[in-house]
Write a protein that holds these residues in place. Structure first.
Motif, PDB file in Angstrom:
ATOM      1  N   ILE A  29       0.833  -1.214   0.000  1.00 50.63           N
ATOM      2  CA  ILE A  29       0.000   0.000   0.000  1.00 50.63           C
ATOM      3  C   ILE A  29       0.863   1.259   0.000  1.00 50.63           C
ATOM      4  N   ALA A  30       1.864   1.286   0.873  1.00 56.96           N
ATOM      5  CA  ALA A  30       2.699   2.492   1.017  1.00 56.96           C
ATOM      6  C   ALA A  30       3.492   2.799  -0.245  1.00 56.96           C
ATOM      7  N   SER A  31       3.925   1.765  -0.957  1.00 57.55           N
ATOM      8  CA  SER A  31       4.754   1.962  -2.147  1.00 57.55           C
ATOM      9  C   SER A  31       3.932   2.006  -3.427  1.00 57.55           C
ATOM     10  N   HIS A  32       2.616   1.896  -3.275  1.00 63.99           N
ATOM     11  CA  HIS A  32       1.700   1.914  -4.426  1.00 63.99           C
ATOM     12  C   HIS A  32       2.066   0.840  -5.452  1.00 63.99           C
ATOM     13  N   ALA A  33       2.476  -0.314  -4.948  1.00 68.59           N
ATOM     14  CA  ALA A  33       2.845  -1.421  -5.831  1.00 68.59           C
ATOM     15  C   ALA A  33       1.586  -2.133  -6.321  1.00 68.59           C
ATOM     16  N   ASP A  34       1.780  -3.016  -7.295  1.00 66.78           N
ATOM     17  CA  ASP A  34       0.644  -3.732  -7.873  1.00 66.78           C
ATOM     18  C   ASP A  34       0.384  -5.079  -7.212  1.00 66.78           C
ATOM     19  N   GLY A  35       1.120  -5.390  -6.147  1.00 66.57           N
ATOM     20  CA  GLY A  35       0.973  -6.701  -5.522  1.00 66.57           C
ATOM     21  C   GLY A  35      -0.410  -6.947  -4.937  1.00 66.57           C
ATOM     22  N   ARG A  36      -0.746  -8.212  -4.854  1.00 74.18           N
ATOM     23  CA  ARG A  36      -2.028  -8.604  -4.288  1.00 74.18           C
ATOM     24  C   ARG A  36      -2.053  -8.334  -2.790  1.00 74.18           C
ATOM     25  N   LEU A  37      -3.193  -7.872  -2.287  1.00 77.61           N
ATOM     26  CA  LEU A  37      -3.375  -7.671  -0.851  1.00 77.61           C
ATOM     27  C   LEU A  37      -4.075  -8.881  -0.250  1.00 77.61           C
ATOM     28  N   TYR A  38      -3.565  -9.344   0.879  1.00 76.74           N
ATOM     29  CA  TYR A  38      -4.173 -10.476   1.578  1.00 76.74           C
ATOM     30  C   TYR A  38      -5.180 -10.001   2.625  1.00 76.74           C
ATOM     31  N   TYR A  39      -4.873  -8.878   3.264  1.00 78.01           N
ATOM     32  CA  TYR A  39      -5.817  -8.287   4.219  1.00 78.01           C
ATOM     33  C   TYR A  39      -6.742  -7.312   3.467  1.00 78.01           C
ATOM     34  N   GLN A  40      -7.339  -7.813   2.385  1.00 74.80           N
ATOM     35  CA  GLN A  40      -8.164  -6.965   1.511  1.00 74.80           C
ATOM     36  C   GLN A  40      -9.319  -6.311   2.269  1.00 74.80           C
ATOM     37  N   HIS A  41      -9.936  -7.069   3.145  1.00 71.46           N
ATOM     38  CA  HIS A  41     -11.105  -6.584   3.872  1.00 71.46           C
ATOM     39  C   HIS A  41     -10.749  -5.425   4.802  1.00 71.46           C
ATOM     40  N   TYR A  42      -9.482  -5.299   5.138  1.00 73.00           N
ATOM     41  CA  TYR A  42      -9.034  -4.287   6.104  1.00 73.00           C
ATOM     42  C   TYR A  42      -8.189  -3.196   5.424  1.00 73.00           C
ATOM     43  N   GLN A  43      -8.273  -3.086   4.114  1.00 67.05           N
ATOM     44  CA  GLN A  43      -7.409  -2.162   3.375  1.00 67.05           C
ATOM     45  C   GLN A  43      -7.544  -0.717   3.854  1.00 67.05           C
ATOM     46  N   SER A  44      -8.772  -0.260   4.065  1.00 68.59           N
ATOM     47  CA  SER A  44      -8.957   1.133   4.494  1.00 68.59           C
ATOM     48  C   SER A  44      -8.358   1.369   5.878  1.00 68.59           C
ATOM     49  N   THR A  45      -8.435   0.364   6.734  1.00 65.83           N
ATOM     50  CA  THR A  45      -7.842   0.475   8.074  1.00 65.83           C
ATOM     51  C   THR A  45      -6.325   0.604   7.974  1.00 65.83           C
ATOM     52  N   LEU A  46      -5.729  -0.211   7.115  1.00 65.53           N
ATOM     53  CA  LEU A  46      -4.278  -0.168   6.934  1.00 65.53           C
ATOM     54  C   LEU A  46      -3.856   1.189   6.353  1.00 65.53           C
ATOM     55  N   GLN A  47      -4.591   1.668   5.361  1.00 63.62           N
ATOM     56  CA  GLN A  47      -4.243   2.944   4.739  1.00 63.62           C
ATOM     57  C   GLN A  47      -4.288   4.092   5.748  1.00 63.62           C
ATOM     58  N   ALA A  48      -5.301   4.094   6.600  1.00 65.70           N
ATOM     59  CA  ALA A  48      -5.430   5.163   7.599  1.00 65.70           C
ATOM     60  C   ALA A  48      -4.272   5.134   8.590  1.00 65.70           C
ATOM     61  N   ALA A  49      -3.850   3.922   8.986  1.00 67.51           N
ATOM     62  CA  ALA A  49      -2.771   3.800   9.965  1.00 67.51           C
ATOM     63  C   ALA A  49      -1.417   4.198   9.389  1.00 67.51           C
ATOM     64  N   LEU A  50      -1.278   4.148   8.075  1.00 65.50           N
ATOM     65  CA  LEU A  50       0.017   4.394   7.437  1.00 65.50           C
ATOM     66  C   LEU A  50       0.236   5.847   7.029  1.00 65.50           C
ATOM     67  N   ARG A  51      -0.712   6.715   7.297  1.00 67.69           N
ATOM     68  CA  ARG A  51      -0.644   8.077   6.781  1.00 67.69           C
ATOM     69  C   ARG A  51       0.595   8.847   7.232  1.00 67.69           C
ATOM     70  N   GLN A  52       1.068   8.577   8.438  1.00 63.97           N
ATOM     71  CA  GLN A  52       2.190   9.343   8.975  1.00 63.97           C
ATOM     72  C   GLN A  52       3.539   8.666   8.728  1.00 63.97           C
ATOM     73  N   LEU A  53       3.549   7.549   7.996  1.00 64.11           N
ATOM     74  CA  LEU A  53       4.793   6.802   7.807  1.00 64.11           C
ATOM     75  C   LEU A  53       5.307   6.934   6.379  1.00 64.11           C
ATOM     76  N   SER A  54       6.626   6.967   6.250  1.00 65.35           N
ATOM     77  CA  SER A  54       7.250   6.989   4.925  1.00 65.35           C
ATOM     78  C   SER A  54       7.387   5.552   4.416  1.00 65.35           C
TER      79      SER A  54
END
Length: 332
Positions: A265-290
């Motif tokens: 998610i952070a690197s905007h790669a094309d890889g498949r996500l396994y925690y697909q159902h929780y994608q929005s949660t992961l994105q929100a938690a990563l906002r402050q990280l490089s």
């Protein structure tokens, strides 16, 4: 004519065997390798049907003759099946196999031995069967099944033709996981760790997987946002849920998998996500990280799993992993 499960699970391998049988080139001993649910047992049954069926038509058993019916019901006197009881195939079972190897078929010239969990034969038991596998005698066919080829003695491998099951198609695997009771939101996570339906079923007992995934998602949010409760969670939430090395290893693998998704998610790669159902949660938690911080955290999660195999306790491994991730994300 109804379609057998083997025809659905392993059509390419089955077609290859149809040609082998048509040319009378079937070997006397095979090692069928693949995860649970891939079709090993079904393929062994199909081969047995082909050997006994009285009316094979177009390379398929008719399934209706008395021979087929007895094979399908598990009551054919010339089909001997051995499987592990617990962690090993026991000595008494091996003695029975050796005794049966010396007997001719009760009702014909053919006899089939299906040895499931071949990797669970003790070294002594496997060695005692070598002579029979190497020189089984006319009309005797041996189908050995294993989830892990490397766990089968090399001396057994060298005396058998090894057939590795093809991976299940995504649709077939999803259908089997649904049948096994794995919720849709957890299915991508399961496929990130295993293609064994039996293993997935074991994780579903007592809602274990659902509870662990919920804890890991919460732990991830806490570590990514600098919440020190993530450290406390290890003892309070994780330790009571993981009993035994297998569950501990699976939990650490799930932790590694969620940080792997975070990197995608952070690197905007094309890889498949396994925690697909929780994608929005992961994105929100990563906002402050490089991206570099997420990369460092994912590396820590990946390498921490290996520490468990060095006899370090799960709690120590998970707590140290948590502290190291918090430090890398500049929260300590």
């Amino acid at each position: 004519m109804p379609e057998l499960k083997a025809e659905k699970l392993q059509p390419t391998i089955l077609h290859r065997f149809q040609q082998v049988i048509a040319h009378h080139e079937l070997a006397h001993a095979y090692l069928l390798v693949g995860p649970d649910g891939a079709g090993k047992q079904e393929l062994a049954q199909w081969l047995t049907l082909m050997l006994f069926c009285r009316h094979v038509t177009d390379g398929r058993p008719d399934l209706t003759c008395p021979e087929c019916q007895r094979v399908l019901s598990g009551n054919h006197p010339d089909v001997v099946v051995a499987k592990a009881e617990g962690r090993q195939i026991k000595v008494d079972q091996v003695r029975h196999l050796k005794a049966e190897f010396t007997k001719s078929g009760m009702e014909g010239q053919r006899k089939v031995f299906i040895i499931e969990d071949a990797d669970k034969l003790t070294t002594g038991a496997a060695n005692s069967l070598l002579k029979f596998i190497e020189e089984p005698g006319p009309g005797i066919y041996i189908f050995m099944l294993s989830n892990n080829k490397n766990a089968v003695l090399p001396t057994i491998q060298s005396r058998t033709q090894i057939v590795e099951m093809q991976p299940l198609s995504p649709d077939s695997l999803a259908q089997q996981l649904t049948t096994a009771g794995v919720p849709q939101e957890l299915q991508p996570i399961v496929t990130g760790l295993t293609d064994s339906v039996t293993e997935a079923q074991s994780w579903m007992q007592d809602d274990w997987l659902k509870q662990v995934v919920a804890n890991i998602v919460r732990w991830f949010k806490e570590t990514a946002t600098g919440n020190l409760e993530s450290f406390v969670d290890i003892q309070e939430s994780f330790v009571p849920l993981v009993s035994g090395h297998d569950r501990e290893a699976t939990c650490l693998d799930l932790m590694s998998l969620i940080w792997r998704d975070a990197l995608v998610i952070a690197s905007h790669a094309d890889g498949r996500l396994y925690y697909q159902h929780y994608q929005s949660t992961l994105q929100a938690a990563l906002r402050q990280l490089s991206v570099d911080q997420v990369l460092a955290a994912s590396h820590i999660a990946l390498t921490s799993r290996k520490l468990l195999d060095q006899n370090i306790s799960f709690q120590n491994v998970a707590e140290q992993e948590t502290l190291r991730i918090l430090k890398e994300t500049a929260h300590l």
